[in-house]
Design a protein around this motif. Structure first.
Motif, short mmCIF file in Angstrom:
data_model
loop_
_atom_site.label_atom_id
_atom_site.label_comp_id
_atom_site.label_asym_id
_atom_site.label_seq_id
_atom_site.Cartn_x
_atom_site.Cartn_y
_atom_site.Cartn_z
N GLY A 128 -49.30 83.79 -96.87
CA GLY A 128 -49.42 82.48 -96.24
C GLY A 128 -49.04 81.36 -97.18
O GLY A 128 -48.37 80.39 -96.78
N ARG A 188 -46.33 78.16 -87.10
CA ARG A 188 -46.86 79.33 -87.79
C ARG A 188 -48.37 79.48 -87.57
O ARG A 188 -48.91 80.59 -87.59
CB ARG A 188 -46.55 79.26 -89.29
CG ARG A 188 -45.06 79.23 -89.61
CD ARG A 188 -44.27 80.24 -88.81
NE ARG A 188 -44.73 81.62 -89.07
CZ ARG A 188 -44.55 82.63 -88.25
NH1 ARG A 188 -43.97 82.45 -87.07
NH2 ARG A 188 -44.99 83.84 -88.56
N LEU A 189 -49.06 78.37 -87.36
CA LEU A 189 -50.49 78.45 -87.04
C LEU A 189 -50.71 79.17 -85.72
O LEU A 189 -51.55 80.06 -85.60
CB LEU A 189 -51.11 77.05 -87.00
CG LEU A 189 -51.23 76.31 -88.33
CD1 LEU A 189 -51.75 74.90 -88.10
CD2 LEU A 189 -52.14 77.06 -89.30
N THR A 207 -48.83 74.65 -97.75
CA THR A 207 -48.25 73.39 -97.27
C THR A 207 -48.71 72.23 -98.14
O THR A 207 -47.93 71.30 -98.44
CB THR A 207 -48.64 73.16 -95.80
OG1 THR A 207 -48.15 74.26 -95.02
CG2 THR A 207 -48.04 71.87 -95.27
N LEU A 210 -45.29 74.47 -90.06
CA LEU A 210 -46.72 74.79 -90.10
C LEU A 210 -47.32 74.92 -88.70
O LEU A 210 -48.04 75.88 -88.41
CB LEU A 210 -47.48 73.71 -90.89
CG LEU A 210 -49.01 73.87 -90.91
CD1 LEU A 210 -49.41 75.17 -91.61
CD2 LEU A 210 -49.66 72.67 -91.56
N ARG A 225 -54.53 84.31 -94.12
CA ARG A 225 -53.21 83.71 -93.97
C ARG A 225 -53.31 82.27 -93.51
O ARG A 225 -52.51 81.42 -93.92
CB ARG A 225 -52.35 84.54 -93.01
CG ARG A 225 -50.85 84.36 -93.31
CD ARG A 225 -50.03 85.43 -92.67
NE ARG A 225 -49.50 85.00 -91.40
CZ ARG A 225 -49.13 85.81 -90.43
NH1 ARG A 225 -49.30 87.11 -90.56
NH2 ARG A 225 -48.63 85.34 -89.31
N LEU A 231 -51.54 79.38 -95.49
CA LEU A 231 -50.58 78.46 -94.89
C LEU A 231 -50.93 77.01 -95.20
O LEU A 231 -50.06 76.20 -95.55
CB LEU A 231 -50.53 78.67 -93.38
CG LEU A 231 -49.73 79.88 -92.87
CD1 LEU A 231 -50.06 80.14 -91.39
CD2 LEU A 231 -48.24 79.63 -93.05
N GLU A 263 -45.30 81.25 -97.44
CA GLU A 263 -44.71 80.73 -96.20
C GLU A 263 -44.91 79.23 -96.08
O GLU A 263 -43.99 78.49 -95.70
CB GLU A 263 -45.33 81.45 -95.01
CG GLU A 263 -44.60 81.25 -93.70
CD GLU A 263 -45.13 82.15 -92.60
OE1 GLU A 263 -44.57 82.09 -91.49
OE2 GLU A 263 -46.10 82.90 -92.85
N GLY A 264 -46.11 78.76 -96.42
CA GLY A 264 -46.38 77.32 -96.36
C GLY A 264 -45.52 76.54 -97.34
O GLY A 264 -45.04 75.44 -97.02
#
Length: 297
Positions: free
Chosen positions: A196, A210-211, A239, A207, A231, A235, A199-200
């Motif tokens: 996560g 993906r949430l 971010t 975001l 995750r 994320l 990815e963030g």
């Protein structure tokens, strides 16, 4: 306690209050805590709440130095913000009105930044304490929590800072949105968290999508609650790291916090090649309150 304190240090937050009976040399003789934080009090309630906490330490006139939400607009009395850049402890304390003979209660101002707009109240004392314990330290302090703060310090001053809603967003999303059905566990998966984070960091603009994918994957692919919860945290922290990249990349970074709050941020930074220094938040607060007491003599 065998002796009368020379002064009293207080950290008064929204939910709780902590007090220490102090010597002039900065040694804590005793500690007391209460759940009578700012959120439970109106201005007339503060002095009785304080006396319930420290009354047994008083033997004549006593000076109290406090930080935190006691100085907020909704607190005992508002302690105006000082502007950055500047020393984390501006000269002068705001005095709260007291009726107890010999009791003096001074509040440390918070710090404010005009562009982009930001404020802190209580964290400035931790910064001051950290710098008192680490003279000449330049770099970026990260204070994890409900509202994580990145604070740039140089030459003993706060240069700039930025605050996010990362911790509060995690609590809200995991407890009050559709994601609550997918993350209902206290279990944790380290690999899912780091995935996560990556990815963030890589796609902060994605975001929101993906949430929701966390919910979809739990329905379609059997994503476990432990993986989903970790995750989700990753994320959000990833971010946050993406937005603060210019603050931590290539910089000296110190984590200033306590316990489990430090763990995910330490892991996230380490995954990006950052080896953060670490300091205890309570020790920094007490050192900062001591510094404020000395500066106000």
């Amino acid at each position: 306690m065998d002796r009368t304190p020379d002064w009293i240090a207080v950290d008064w937050g929204t939910s709780n209050v902590r007090a220490w009976a102090m010597t002039a040399g900065g040694e804590a003789l005793a500690e007391a805590t209460s759940d009578k934080g700012m959120g439970k009090l109106s201005p007339p309630d503060y002095e009785p709440a304080l006396l319930d906490l420290i009354g047994g330490w008083m033997d004549g006139p006593i000076r109290v130095v406090a930080c935190g939400m006691v100085g907020a607009r909704q607190g005992w009395v508002e302690a105006p913000y000082a502007s950055v850049p500047g020393h984390p402890l501006p000269v002068g304390l705001t005095l709260a009105p007291t009726t107890t003979p010999g009791l003096s209660f001074g509040i440390i101002p918070g710090l404010a930044q005009s562009d982009p707009a930001d404020v802190m109240r209580g964290e400035e004392t931790k910064v001051a304490g950290f710098l008192a314990r680490n003279p000449g330290w330049d770099g970026v302090l990260l204070l994890p929590g409900t509202h994580p703060k990145w604070i740039s310090v140089s030459a003993g001053e706060v240069v700039a800072f930025r605050t996010s809603l990362t911790g509060e967003a995690f609590a809200a999303l995991s407890g009050h949105t559709v994601l609550r059905h997918s993350v209902a566990t206290d279990a944790w998966d380290d690999d899912a968290f780091l995935a996560g984070v990556a990815e963030g960091l890589a796609r902060p603009e994605a975001l929101m999508n993906r949430l929701f994918a966390l919910r979809a994957e739990s329905l379609l692919s059997g994503l476990t609650p432990a993986k989903a919860r970790a995750r989700l945290s990753g994320l959000l922290i990833g971010t946050d790291l993406a937005g603060a990249r210019g603050w931590w990349l290539g910089a000296r970074v110190a984590l200033l916090g306590a316990g489990d709050l430090m763990t995910p941020w330490r892991a996230a930074l380490t995954s990006q090649g950052v080896a953060p220094e670490e300091a205890d938040a309570t020790e920094a607060t007490l050192a900062g309150l001591t510094e404020a007491w000395r500066r106000s003599q």
